[in-house]
Motif scaffolding. Structure first.
Motif, PDB file in Angstrom:
ATOM      1  N   TYR A 154      59.579  72.215  77.815  1.00 18.53           N
ATOM      2  CA  TYR A 154      60.932  72.587  77.388  1.00 18.53           C
ATOM      3  C   TYR A 154      61.511  73.619  78.349  1.00 18.53           C
ATOM      4  O   TYR A 154      60.784  74.432  78.927  1.00 18.53           O
ATOM      5  N   ASP A 155      62.840  73.602  78.476  1.00 15.53           N
ATOM      6  CA  ASP A 155      63.537  74.624  79.267  1.00 15.53           C
ATOM      7  C   ASP A 155      63.528  75.941  78.512  1.00 15.53           C
ATOM      8  O   ASP A 155      63.217  76.008  77.315  1.00 15.53           O
ATOM      9  N   SER A 156      63.924  76.975  79.206  1.00 16.09           N
ATOM     10  CA  SER A 156      63.993  78.297  78.602  1.00 16.09           C
ATOM     11  C   SER A 156      65.092  78.326  77.538  1.00 16.09           C
ATOM     12  O   SER A 156      66.149  77.720  77.693  1.00 16.09           O
ATOM     13  N   ASN A 157      64.815  79.018  76.445  1.00  7.40           N
ATOM     14  CA  ASN A 157      65.767  79.242  75.347  1.00  7.40           C
ATOM     15  C   ASN A 157      66.100  77.952  74.579  1.00  7.40           C
ATOM     16  O   ASN A 157      67.154  77.839  73.976  1.00  7.40           O
ATOM     17  N   VAL A 158      65.173  76.988  74.607  1.00  5.65           N
ATOM     18  CA  VAL A 158      65.344  75.738  73.865  1.00  5.65           C
ATOM     19  C   VAL A 158      64.411  75.780  72.658  1.00  5.65           C
ATOM     20  O   VAL A 158      63.295  76.294  72.728  1.00  5.65           O
ATOM     21  N   ILE A 159      64.864  75.214  71.558  1.00  7.85           N
ATOM     22  CA  ILE A 159      64.075  75.210  70.320  1.00  7.85           C
ATOM     23  C   ILE A 159      62.973  74.161  70.436  1.00  7.85           C
ATOM     24  O   ILE A 159      63.230  72.988  70.695  1.00  7.85           O
ATOM     25  N   VAL A 160      61.733  74.635  70.219  1.00  7.36           N
ATOM     26  CA  VAL A 160      60.563  73.776  70.336  1.00  7.36           C
ATOM     27  C   VAL A 160      60.247  73.110  68.995  1.00  7.36           C
ATOM     28  O   VAL A 160      59.894  71.931  68.943  1.00  7.36           O
ATOM     29  N   GLU A 161      60.376  73.873  67.919  1.00 10.60           N
ATOM     30  CA  GLU A 161      60.014  73.349  66.599  1.00 10.60           C
ATOM     31  C   GLU A 161      60.890  74.004  65.534  1.00 10.60           C
ATOM     32  O   GLU A 161      61.232  75.181  65.627  1.00 10.60           O
ATOM     33  N   GLN A 162      61.197  73.211  64.517  1.00 13.93           N
ATOM     34  CA  GLN A 162      61.950  73.737  63.377  1.00 13.93           C
ATOM     35  C   GLN A 162      60.964  73.999  62.243  1.00 13.93           C
ATOM     36  O   GLN A 162      60.250  73.103  61.816  1.00 13.93           O
ATOM     37  N   LEU A 163      60.926  75.240  61.768  1.00 15.54           N
ATOM     38  CA  LEU A 163      60.009  75.598  60.690  1.00 15.54           C
ATOM     39  C   LEU A 163      60.657  75.421  59.314  1.00 15.54           C
ATOM     40  O   LEU A 163      59.976  75.109  58.334  1.00 15.54           O
ATOM     41  N   GLN A 164      61.949  75.676  59.228  1.00 16.39           N
ATOM     42  CA  GLN A 164      62.694  75.475  57.976  1.00 16.39           C
ATOM     43  C   GLN A 164      64.111  75.031  58.337  1.00 16.39           C
ATOM     44  O   GLN A 164      64.727  75.594  59.248  1.00 16.39           O
ATOM     45  N   LYS A 165      64.603  74.036  57.608  1.00 16.71           N
ATOM     46  CA  LYS A 165      65.938  73.521  57.897  1.00 16.71           C
ATOM     47  C   LYS A 165      67.006  74.570  57.599  1.00 16.71           C
ATOM     48  O   LYS A 165      66.872  75.372  56.667  1.00 16.71           O
ATOM     49  N   GLY A 166      68.050  74.511  58.395  1.00 13.44           N
ATOM     50  CA  GLY A 166      69.205  75.368  58.158  1.00 13.44           C
ATOM     51  C   GLY A 166      70.374  74.515  57.698  1.00 13.44           C
ATOM     52  O   GLY A 166      70.450  73.319  57.998  1.00 13.44           O
ATOM     53  N   TYR A 167      71.295  75.128  56.939  1.00 12.67           N
ATOM     54  CA  TYR A 167      72.432  74.391  56.410  1.00 12.67           C
ATOM     55  C   TYR A 167      73.709  75.200  56.591  1.00 12.67           C
ATOM     56  O   TYR A 167      73.686  76.431  56.598  1.00 12.67           O
ATOM     57  N   ARG A 168      74.798  74.452  56.720  1.00  6.08           N
ATOM     58  CA  ARG A 168      76.112  75.099  56.731  1.00  6.08           C
ATOM     59  C   ARG A 168      77.036  74.328  55.793  1.00  6.08           C
ATOM     60  O   ARG A 168      76.890  73.124  55.603  1.00  6.08           O
ATOM     61  N   LEU A 169      77.964  75.076  55.227  1.00  2.88           N
ATOM     62  CA  LEU A 169      78.984  74.511  54.351  1.00  2.88           C
ATOM     63  C   LEU A 169      80.284  74.545  55.129  1.00  2.88           C
ATOM     64  O   LEU A 169      80.790  75.624  55.449  1.00  2.88           O
ATOM     65  N   ASN A 170      80.788  73.363  55.453  1.00  2.00           N
ATOM     66  CA  ASN A 170      81.946  73.220  56.336  1.00  2.00           C
ATOM     67  C   ASN A 170      81.631  73.928  57.652  1.00  2.00           C
ATOM     68  O   ASN A 170      80.803  73.443  58.392  1.00  2.00           O
ATOM     69  N   ASP A 171      82.221  75.061  57.940  1.00  2.00           N
ATOM     70  CA  ASP A 171      81.912  75.738  59.202  1.00  2.00           C
ATOM     71  C   ASP A 171      81.193  77.074  58.984  1.00  2.00           C
ATOM     72  O   ASP A 171      81.001  77.831  59.914  1.00  2.00           O
ATOM     73  N   ARG A 172      80.766  77.349  57.772  1.00  2.00           N
ATOM     74  CA  ARG A 172      80.090  78.605  57.435  1.00  2.00           C
ATOM     75  C   ARG A 172      78.592  78.368  57.268  1.00  2.00           C
ATOM     76  O   ARG A 172      78.181  77.471  56.538  1.00  2.00           O
ATOM     77  N   VAL A 173      77.791  79.181  57.936  1.00  2.00           N
ATOM     78  CA  VAL A 173      76.336  79.045  57.840  1.00  2.00           C
ATOM     79  C   VAL A 173      75.877  79.586  56.481  1.00  2.00           C
ATOM     80  O   VAL A 173      76.148  80.731  56.129  1.00  2.00           O
ATOM     81  N   ILE A 174      75.193  78.730  55.732  1.00  2.00           N
ATOM     82  CA  ILE A 174      74.644  79.122  54.432  1.00  2.00           C
ATOM     83  C   ILE A 174      73.240  79.687  54.623  1.00  2.00           C
ATOM     84  O   ILE A 174      72.895  80.724  54.069  1.00  2.00           O
ATOM     85  N   ARG A 175      72.464  78.980  55.439  1.00  2.00           N
ATOM     86  CA  ARG A 175      71.112  79.453  55.762  1.00  2.00           C
ATOM     87  C   ARG A 175      70.807  79.019  57.187  1.00  2.00           C
ATOM     88  O   ARG A 175      70.885  77.836  57.508  1.00  2.00           O
ATOM     89  N   PRO A 176      70.475  79.981  58.062  1.00  2.00           N
ATOM     90  CA  PRO A 176      70.138  79.592  59.441  1.00  2.00           C
ATOM     91  C   PRO A 176      68.791  78.859  59.483  1.00  2.00           C
ATOM     92  O   PRO A 176      67.942  79.059  58.625  1.00  2.00           O
ATOM     93  N   ALA A 177      68.639  78.012  60.473  1.00  2.00           N
ATOM     94  CA  ALA A 177      67.383  77.284  60.657  1.00  2.00           C
ATOM     95  C   ALA A 177      66.351  78.226  61.246  1.00  2.00           C
ATOM     96  O   ALA A 177      66.624  78.956  62.188  1.00  2.00           O
ATOM     97  N   MET A 178      65.134  78.226  60.659  1.00  2.00           N
ATOM     98  CA  MET A 178      64.040  79.038  61.213  1.00  2.00           C
ATOM     99  C   MET A 178      63.331  78.196  62.275  1.00  2.00           C
ATOM    100  O   MET A 178      62.914  77.075  61.991  1.00  2.00           O
ATOM    101  N   VAL A 179      63.212  78.761  63.483  1.00  2.00           N
ATOM    102  CA  VAL A 179      62.738  77.966  64.615  1.00  2.00           C
ATOM    103  C   VAL A 179      61.773  78.729  65.508  1.00  2.00           C
ATOM    104  O   VAL A 179      61.700  79.956  65.473  1.00  2.00           O
ATOM    105  N   LYS A 180      61.029  77.921  66.289  1.00  2.00           N
ATOM    106  CA  LYS A 180      60.234  78.448  67.412  1.00  2.00           C
ATOM    107  C   LYS A 180      61.035  78.180  68.671  1.00  2.00           C
ATOM    108  O   LYS A 180      61.538  77.074  68.883  1.00  2.00           O
ATOM    109  N   VAL A 181      61.124  79.199  69.527  1.00  2.00           N
ATOM    110  CA  VAL A 181      61.947  79.070  70.733  1.00  2.00           C
ATOM    111  C   VAL A 181      61.067  79.216  71.955  1.00  2.00           C
ATOM    112  O   VAL A 181      60.158  80.062  71.993  1.00  2.00           O
ATOM    113  N   ASN A 182      61.358  78.419  72.977  1.00  2.00           N
ATOM    114  CA  ASN A 182      60.642  78.514  74.244  1.00  2.00           C
ATOM    115  C   ASN A 182      61.203  79.697  75.031  1.00  2.00           C
ATOM    116  O   ASN A 182      62.396  79.910  75.069  1.00  2.00           O
ATOM    117  N   GLN A 183      60.282  80.422  75.686  1.00  2.00           N
ATOM    118  CA  GLN A 183      60.719  81.604  76.455  1.00  2.00           C
ATOM    119  C   GLN A 183      61.531  81.254  77.654  1.00  2.00           C
ATOM    120  O   GLN A 183      61.593  80.378  78.308  1.00  2.00           O
TER     121      GLN A 183
END
Length: 183
Positions: A154-183
């Motif tokens: 993976y390139d730098s600053n790219v998400i490698v894995e999603q640990l918990q799904k994130g959701y948004r309502l229309n354009d407002r984030v309800i819960r951000p996605a919990m992720v692992k990020v590549n350095q």
């Protein structure tokens, strides 16, 4: 003697009559007074018109602001309900990941899948959508980085894995996605 009286009366009348200079001064004073009153009335009229224009602008601003607030209320009316239902959605997904064997267990799992799909469709109808994560660039407004890893795939600053799904309502984030990020 009567002549003298007439002469005195005539002189008296002449003396009592204002001379032309005095009359002109009086007329000019009256004209100036009328002009100043007219100027004063014009100023008052302009001031009232300005006040009226400001009031109209304030009213228009108030009307626009309340309309935007009403639209936002309608747009996000389901936010508190969605916040309560997202954990239920997570539990549904975990339950559907369990392997089942046997005819009745499979039928039960299929029924649960149908309920899950219907539940998901109802949330979609209200404007709830998943935040894309794996393979995306990390966005701190949409994702919550809980781990950093070094992965050459993976390139730098790219998400490698999603640990918990994130959701948004229309354009407002309800819960951000919990992720692992590549350095």
């Amino acid at each position: 003697m009567e002549e003298k009286k007439q002469k005195d009366t005539l002189e008296q009348e002449i003396n009592d009559q204002p001379d032309e200079d005095e009359t002109n001064e009086n007329n000019q004073a009256e004209v100036m007074e009328e002009k100043s009153e007219a100027d004063q009335l014009r100023e008052e009229k302009e001031e009232i018109q300005n006040r009226l224009l400001r009031l109209q602008a304030d009213y228009d601003n108030f009307r626009r602001r309340t309309q935007k607030e009403r639209e936002a209320d309608r747009k996000y009316k389901a936010q508190s309900l969605v916040e309560e239902l997202i954990p239920v959605l997570d539990n549904f997904e975990r339950a559907l990941q369990v392997e089942v064997d046997g005819g009745s267990a499979q039928n039960f799992a299929n029924g649960m899948k149908m309920v899950y799909d219907q539940f998901h469709a109802a949330l979609d109808k209200e404007g709830v959508e998943e935040i894309p994560a794996k393979g995306e660039l990390f966005d701190p407004h949409l994702h919550q980085a809980v781990m950093q890893v070094e992965d050459e795939n993976y390139d730098s600053n790219v998400i490698v894995e999603q640990l918990q799904k994130g959701y948004r309502l229309n354009d407002r984030v309800i819960r951000p996605a919990m992720v692992k990020v590549n350095q």
